[in-house]
Structure formats: C-alpha cells, structure tokens
Design an enzyme around this catalytic site. Structure first.
Site, PDB file in Angstrom:
ATOM      1  N   CYS A 112      51.740  78.459  -6.221  1.00 15.17           N
ATOM      2  CA  CYS A 112      51.862  77.060  -5.823  1.00 15.17           C
ATOM      3  C   CYS A 112      53.318  76.639  -5.942  1.00 15.17           C
ATOM      4  O   CYS A 112      53.998  77.020  -6.894  1.00 15.17           O
ATOM      5  CB  CYS A 112      50.985  76.204  -6.738  1.00 15.17           C
ATOM      6  SG  CYS A 112      51.020  74.445  -6.357  1.00 15.17           S
ATOM      7  N   GLU A 157      44.795  73.219  -1.346  1.00 14.91           N
ATOM      8  CA  GLU A 157      45.519  71.986  -0.987  1.00 14.91           C
ATOM      9  C   GLU A 157      44.694  70.741  -1.308  1.00 14.91           C
ATOM     10  O   GLU A 157      45.220  69.764  -1.828  1.00 14.91           O
ATOM     11  CB  GLU A 157      45.933  72.007   0.487  1.00 14.91           C
ATOM     12  CG  GLU A 157      46.969  73.080   0.850  1.00 14.91           C
ATOM     13  CD  GLU A 157      48.192  73.082  -0.065  1.00 14.91           C
ATOM     14  OE1 GLU A 157      48.620  72.013  -0.535  1.00 14.91           O
ATOM     15  OE2 GLU A 157      48.714  74.191  -0.326  1.00 14.91           O
TER      16      GLU A 157
HETATM   17 CO    CO Z   1      49.719  74.101  -4.533  1.00 17.85          CO
END
Ligand code: CO
Length: 186
Positions: A112, A157
């Site tokens: 991420c 997401e």
């Molecule tokens: Co992310």
C-alpha cells in the site's frame, strides 16, 4: 495538487483511519480534478523513468483519503507486462453489492502507498465482487464484475474508505495461515 511519495499520507498519520464520505453527484470540477490527478499518479507510477524523476511509488490503485481527502473516490489501473492498460477506472462512491463466499489472496501479500514497511502474510478477500459506482472516465454509472487480482484491488481500495489497512486483515498469530478453500493468486 502534487501527489508523490512524500505527500501521500502514511499509516503513522491518524487521518488514514478516517471514514470517507459519499461524494455528491454530478461531480464538481474540484472533485473531478482530484480524481484525475489520482489516476495520473497511478498511470505514471508504473513508468520507471517518470516514477524515478517524480518520486512515485508504483501502484495499481489510490484512494482519496491517501492524499488527505476523506471522500469516496478511488483510481485504479491494471497493466500487462508490456505496460498496456488492461483496465482503468476513476470511481466515485463505489460500493460492493455482492461478493462470493469463496476467498482468494495474493501469494506475495499486499502492499500500500500508505504503508512504508513490509507486512508479511496472507490477506484473504472475496474471490469475486460486484461493484457499482459512478465512473468519472466513462461519465456514467457502471457495474464491475471483478474476479482475481482486480477483485482484490477493489476490496483493498474500498477498505480505505473505512480506514482499514491491508495488514489489519492478516492473522497476527499465524500470518501465513493456509485456508485450503481459498484460491491463491500468483
Ligand atoms: Co492502499
């Protein structure tokens, strides 16, 4: 707005845990511009020359909270090995309307833009999801039937809208716990 690895909010900032709110439609010019900048980030981030020059970390997706805006907007681009786009979305208010019981996970784990350190372990997610959203690229409401990698990316997401990070979903006691019913993605 400058989006690069220095301006993206990391997990040491409490803002990353904030819940995102619905975006009002029709999309205002400011929200549209933000979302297109996010999409540009994702696109440029996988071009090594641009990524190096502009301090971009390679990504397939980014959500607005990661640039400090708690609104339900996410940009996703998947490319093949030659860099050709397989799919591209600029989603507003995406929502999972159905998901499979069958689970999947990335063999190599998830990463991420907001997480600097490695967090090893499997992140189990639904193998298939159906997502409804407004797509700012196509300028219409769409339905995405996703499986495999795209399904994982969408769920990652959309977790950002709830302030959830991928490592929250790793089994702490046994990060590489094997679910025999889950399909691995290489
Ligand atoms: Co992310």
């Amino acid at each position: 707005m400058l989006i690069n690895n220095d301006t993206i909010i990391k997990d040491n900032d409490p803002l990353i845990r904030e819940k995102s709110i619905d975006v009002s439609l029709p999309l205002c010019a400011e929200d549209k511009e933000t979302l297109l900048q996010m999409l540009k980030y994702v696109d440029d981030s996988t071009v090594p020359e641009i990524a190096e020059k502009e301090n971009l970390r390679p990504a397939v997706g980014i959500s607005a909270i990661q640039i400090g805006i708690p609104k339900k907007m996410t940009a996703i681009i998947l490319k093949d090995e030659e860099g050709k786009k397989l799919c591209e979305y600029a989603l507003v208010n995406p929502k999972i309307v159905s998901n499979s019981v069958e689970q999947t996970y990335l063999e190599s784990g998830e990463g991420c833009l907001s997480v600097a350190e490695d967090h090893e372990g499997y992140v189990y997610r639904s193998a298939r999801v159906k997502v409804k959203a407004y797509d700012a690229l196509q300028e219409k409401d769409i339905e995405i039937k996703a499986q495999g990698y795209l399904a994982v990316v969408l769920q990652h997401e959309l977790d950002h809208f709830k302030g959830i990070l991928f490592y929250d979903r790793i089994n702490k006691a046994n990060p590489f716990h094997k679910d025999p019913d889950a399909q691995a993605i290489e």
